[in-house]
Design a protein around this motif. Sequence first.
Motif, PDB file in Angstrom:
ATOM      1  N   LEU A 192      98.119  13.908 -66.809  1.00 20.99           N
ATOM      2  CA  LEU A 192      98.073  14.262 -65.380  1.00 20.99           C
ATOM      3  C   LEU A 192      99.486  14.682 -65.024  1.00 20.99           C
ATOM      4  CD1 LEU A 192      95.665  11.433 -64.171  1.00 20.99           C
ATOM      5  CD2 LEU A 192      95.036  13.583 -64.612  1.00 20.99           C
ATOM      6  N   PRO A 193      99.645  15.370 -64.091  1.00 22.43           N
ATOM      7  CA  PRO A 193     100.949  15.900 -63.524  1.00 22.43           C
ATOM      8  C   PRO A 193     101.858  14.801 -62.712  1.00 22.43           C
ATOM      9  CG  PRO A 193      99.169  16.805 -61.937  1.00 22.43           C
ATOM     10  CD  PRO A 193      98.484  16.129 -63.233  1.00 22.43           C
ATOM     11  N   GLY A 194     101.641  13.522 -63.379  1.00 22.26           N
ATOM     12  CA  GLY A 194     102.469  12.427 -62.347  1.00 22.26           C
ATOM     13  C   GLY A 194     101.969  12.149 -60.824  1.00 22.26           C
ATOM     14  N   GLN A 195     100.760  12.484 -60.859  1.00 24.51           N
ATOM     15  CA  GLN A 195     100.121  12.100 -59.378  1.00 24.51           C
ATOM     16  C   GLN A 195      98.916  12.322 -59.327  1.00 24.51           C
ATOM     17  OE1 GLN A 195     102.275  14.859 -56.754  1.00 24.51           O
ATOM     18  NE2 GLN A 195     100.459  16.276 -56.614  1.00 24.51           N
ATOM     19  N   ASP A 196      98.029  11.389 -58.410  1.00 27.10           N
ATOM     20  CA  ASP A 196      96.740  11.394 -58.234  1.00 27.10           C
ATOM     21  C   ASP A 196      96.432  11.299 -56.732  1.00 27.10           C
ATOM     22  OD1 ASP A 196      97.020   8.583 -58.007  1.00 27.10           O
ATOM     23  OD2 ASP A 196      95.912   8.226 -59.667  1.00 27.10           O
ATOM     24  N   TYR A 197      95.398  11.222 -56.272  1.00 25.35           N
ATOM     25  CA  TYR A 197      94.967  11.389 -54.719  1.00 25.35           C
ATOM     26  C   TYR A 197      94.053  10.232 -54.457  1.00 25.35           C
ATOM     27  CZ  TYR A 197      96.908  15.702 -56.467  1.00 25.35           C
ATOM     28  OH  TYR A 197      97.636  16.580 -57.279  1.00 25.35           O
ATOM     29  N   GLY A 198      94.176   9.795 -53.183  1.00 25.47           N
ATOM     30  CA  GLY A 198      93.436   8.955 -52.302  1.00 25.47           C
ATOM     31  C   GLY A 198      92.763   9.791 -51.301  1.00 25.47           C
ATOM     32  N   MET A 199      91.351   9.772 -51.259  1.00 23.57           N
ATOM     33  CA  MET A 199      90.506  10.549 -50.292  1.00 23.57           C
ATOM     34  C   MET A 199      89.819   9.430 -49.349  1.00 23.57           C
ATOM     35  SD  MET A 199      89.507  13.742 -52.608  1.00 23.57           S
ATOM     36  CE  MET A 199      88.992  14.795 -51.000  1.00 23.57           C
ATOM     37  N   VAL A 200      90.125   9.436 -48.418  1.00 24.87           N
ATOM     38  CA  VAL A 200      89.579   8.192 -47.331  1.00 24.87           C
ATOM     39  C   VAL A 200      88.391   8.756 -46.634  1.00 24.87           C
ATOM     40  CG1 VAL A 200      90.355   6.891 -45.437  1.00 24.87           C
ATOM     41  CG2 VAL A 200      92.134   7.508 -47.114  1.00 24.87           C
ATOM     42  N   PHE A 201      87.383   7.955 -46.570  1.00 25.79           N
ATOM     43  CA  PHE A 201      86.304   8.252 -45.849  1.00 25.79           C
ATOM     44  C   PHE A 201      85.842   7.172 -44.772  1.00 25.79           C
ATOM     45  CE2 PHE A 201      85.773  10.826 -49.532  1.00 25.79           C
ATOM     46  CZ  PHE A 201      85.206  11.885 -49.084  1.00 25.79           C
ATOM     47  N   VAL A 202      85.542   7.455 -43.615  1.00 28.50           N
ATOM     48  CA  VAL A 202      84.952   6.203 -42.476  1.00 28.50           C
ATOM     49  C   VAL A 202      83.666   6.451 -42.204  1.00 28.50           C
ATOM     50  CG1 VAL A 202      85.451   5.339 -40.445  1.00 28.50           C
ATOM     51  CG2 VAL A 202      87.417   6.123 -41.779  1.00 28.50           C
ATOM     52  N   GLY A 203      82.729   5.477 -42.567  1.00 24.01           N
ATOM     53  CA  GLY A 203      81.316   5.624 -42.210  1.00 24.01           C
ATOM     54  C   GLY A 203      80.601   6.882 -42.806  1.00 24.01           C
ATOM     55  N   GLY A 204      81.247   7.352 -43.968  1.00 25.17           N
ATOM     56  CA  GLY A 204      80.598   8.195 -44.849  1.00 25.17           C
ATOM     57  C   GLY A 204      81.295   9.741 -44.349  1.00 25.17           C
ATOM     58  N   ARG A 205      82.051   9.670 -43.485  1.00 22.60           N
ATOM     59  CA  ARG A 205      82.677  10.869 -43.000  1.00 22.60           C
ATOM     60  C   ARG A 205      84.186  11.086 -43.439  1.00 22.60           C
ATOM     61  NH1 ARG A 205      80.254   8.820 -38.456  1.00 22.60           N
ATOM     62  NH2 ARG A 205      82.019   8.065 -37.672  1.00 22.60           N
ATOM     63  N   TYR A 206      84.594  12.140 -44.016  1.00 20.15           N
ATOM     64  CA  TYR A 206      85.924  12.502 -44.471  1.00 20.15           C
ATOM     65  C   TYR A 206      86.833  12.310 -43.220  1.00 20.15           C
ATOM     66  CZ  TYR A 206      89.999  15.010 -46.315  1.00 20.15           C
ATOM     67  OH  TYR A 206      91.318  15.322 -46.636  1.00 20.15           O
ATOM     68  N   LEU A 207      87.993  11.496 -43.505  1.00 14.69           N
ATOM     69  CA  LEU A 207      89.029  11.322 -42.626  1.00 14.69           C
ATOM     70  C   LEU A 207      90.375  12.325 -43.232  1.00 14.69           C
ATOM     71  CD1 LEU A 207      89.910  10.088 -40.067  1.00 14.69           C
ATOM     72  CD2 LEU A 207      90.830   8.017 -41.627  1.00 14.69           C
ATOM     73  N   CYS A 208      90.693  11.869 -44.300  1.00 14.16           N
ATOM     74  CA  CYS A 208      92.000  12.429 -44.753  1.00 14.16           C
ATOM     75  C   CYS A 208      92.154  12.340 -46.070  1.00 14.16           C
ATOM     76  CB  CYS A 208      93.259  12.070 -43.936  1.00 14.16           C
ATOM     77  SG  CYS A 208      93.659  10.054 -44.208  1.00 14.16           S
ATOM     78  N   SER A 209      93.403  12.800 -46.754  1.00 14.71           N
ATOM     79  CA  SER A 209      93.928  12.707 -48.049  1.00 14.71           C
ATOM     80  C   SER A 209      95.309  12.436 -48.425  1.00 14.71           C
ATOM     81  CB  SER A 209      93.193  13.904 -48.970  1.00 14.71           C
ATOM     82  OG  SER A 209      92.067  13.812 -49.025  1.00 14.71           O
ATOM     83  N   TYR A 210      95.762  11.890 -49.309  1.00 11.08           N
ATOM     84  CA  TYR A 210      97.201  11.811 -49.483  1.00 11.08           C
ATOM     85  C   TYR A 210      97.395  11.581 -51.129  1.00 11.08           C
ATOM     86  CZ  TYR A 210      95.697   7.039 -50.074  1.00 11.08           C
ATOM     87  OH  TYR A 210      94.932   5.796 -50.506  1.00 11.08           O
ATOM     88  N   ALA A 211      98.716  12.077 -51.397  1.00 11.94           N
ATOM     89  CA  ALA A 211      98.951  11.893 -53.058  1.00 11.94           C
ATOM     90  C   ALA A 211      99.703  10.714 -53.124  1.00 11.94           C
ATOM     91  CB  ALA A 211      99.726  13.109 -53.436  1.00 11.94           C
ATOM     92  N   ARG A 212      99.444   9.991 -54.598  1.00 14.49           N
ATOM     93  CA  ARG A 212     100.246   8.960 -54.874  1.00 14.49           C
ATOM     94  C   ARG A 212     101.080   9.805 -56.177  1.00 14.49           C
ATOM     95  NH1 ARG A 212      95.181   6.034 -54.200  1.00 14.49           N
ATOM     96  NH2 ARG A 212      94.515   7.127 -56.065  1.00 14.49           N
ATOM     97  N   VAL A 213     102.342   9.470 -55.868  1.00 13.41           N
ATOM     98  CA  VAL A 213     103.227  10.181 -57.110  1.00 13.41           C
ATOM     99  C   VAL A 213     103.897   8.940 -57.863  1.00 13.41           C
ATOM    100  CG1 VAL A 213     105.277  11.680 -57.305  1.00 13.41           C
ATOM    101  CG2 VAL A 213     103.655  12.124 -55.323  1.00 13.41           C
TER     102      VAL A 213
END
Length: 300
Positions: A192-213
């Motif tokens: 992997l390129p040194g990072q992966d991602y967290g994708m946040v859901f509230v009540g089954g609805r997409y809220l936001c995403s962020y990277a973990r480096v």
Amino acid sequence: MTDFKIGVVGIPGKWSTEVLADAIEARTGFRLVIDMAAVSLNLTRNCLEFRDSAGVRHDLTELDALIVKKISAEYSPGSLDRLELLRVAEARGVRVFSSAESMIRLIDRLSCTVTLANADIPMPATLVTEDVTAACEAVKRFKAAVFKPLFSTKARGMCIIENTGDDAALEAAVREFVAEHPMMYLQQRLDLPGQDYGMVFVGGRYLCSYARVSGGDAWNTTIHAGGKYAPFEPSEELIALAQRAQAPFKLDFTTVDVALTDDGPIIFEVSAFGGFRGALEGAGVDAAAAYLDHVMECLA
């Protein structure tokens, strides 16, 4: 201001627990942080009793809702027992976010993996076995594998076993892991390129995403291992995949762990609880407030 009494199950003093408790207090005027180590189920009186640090006793079945931010500092079979206690509160009419049954299916890494596999969600090549020979053969196929405890968070207890060509050393490493974890769970280590991602859901609805480096030479990207949060804007296709991954669990709040590979995106896991700090520092989104909005909407 409402008169809802909403308790937070979490770790007293920890940032995410206290941020959520602060938000609830500001919205309702009520604050109660619940350490499950101080909770007792009394079936004679049919109550679920929490004794706070001052010695005051609270019957959790008298609350309107419980939001579970963290069931224990580290996952273990005992975490499942704590969630079972919350089923009593649910049976007495207390709304638990997320439901105890939904969270129980995610505490055990194997249960999460089986559900994802049954939903045809792409994951790293995975082997689950008690057979040392089968595990050694998998490491040889994979060249390197990440061995994971069935109960763990933030990569604790995980290790990498590589195929160096020394069969005796490989078997010894596998036997050392299986001595502590009889049911072995191992996945091919991906480049992997040194990072992966967290994708946040509230009540089954997409809220936001962020990277973990990843930080320094750490093999994983967890903040526990020195990683840091960063912005990330996913494609619509990636959002749809993550939404499909979290859907079977029916969670009120979760983070889907995603990575991008040369062969396409893969899902590592769906979190039973999810985190607030990554959303705030990586995406600038107050996930605790968004979660509380969802809870209040459901209670109303």
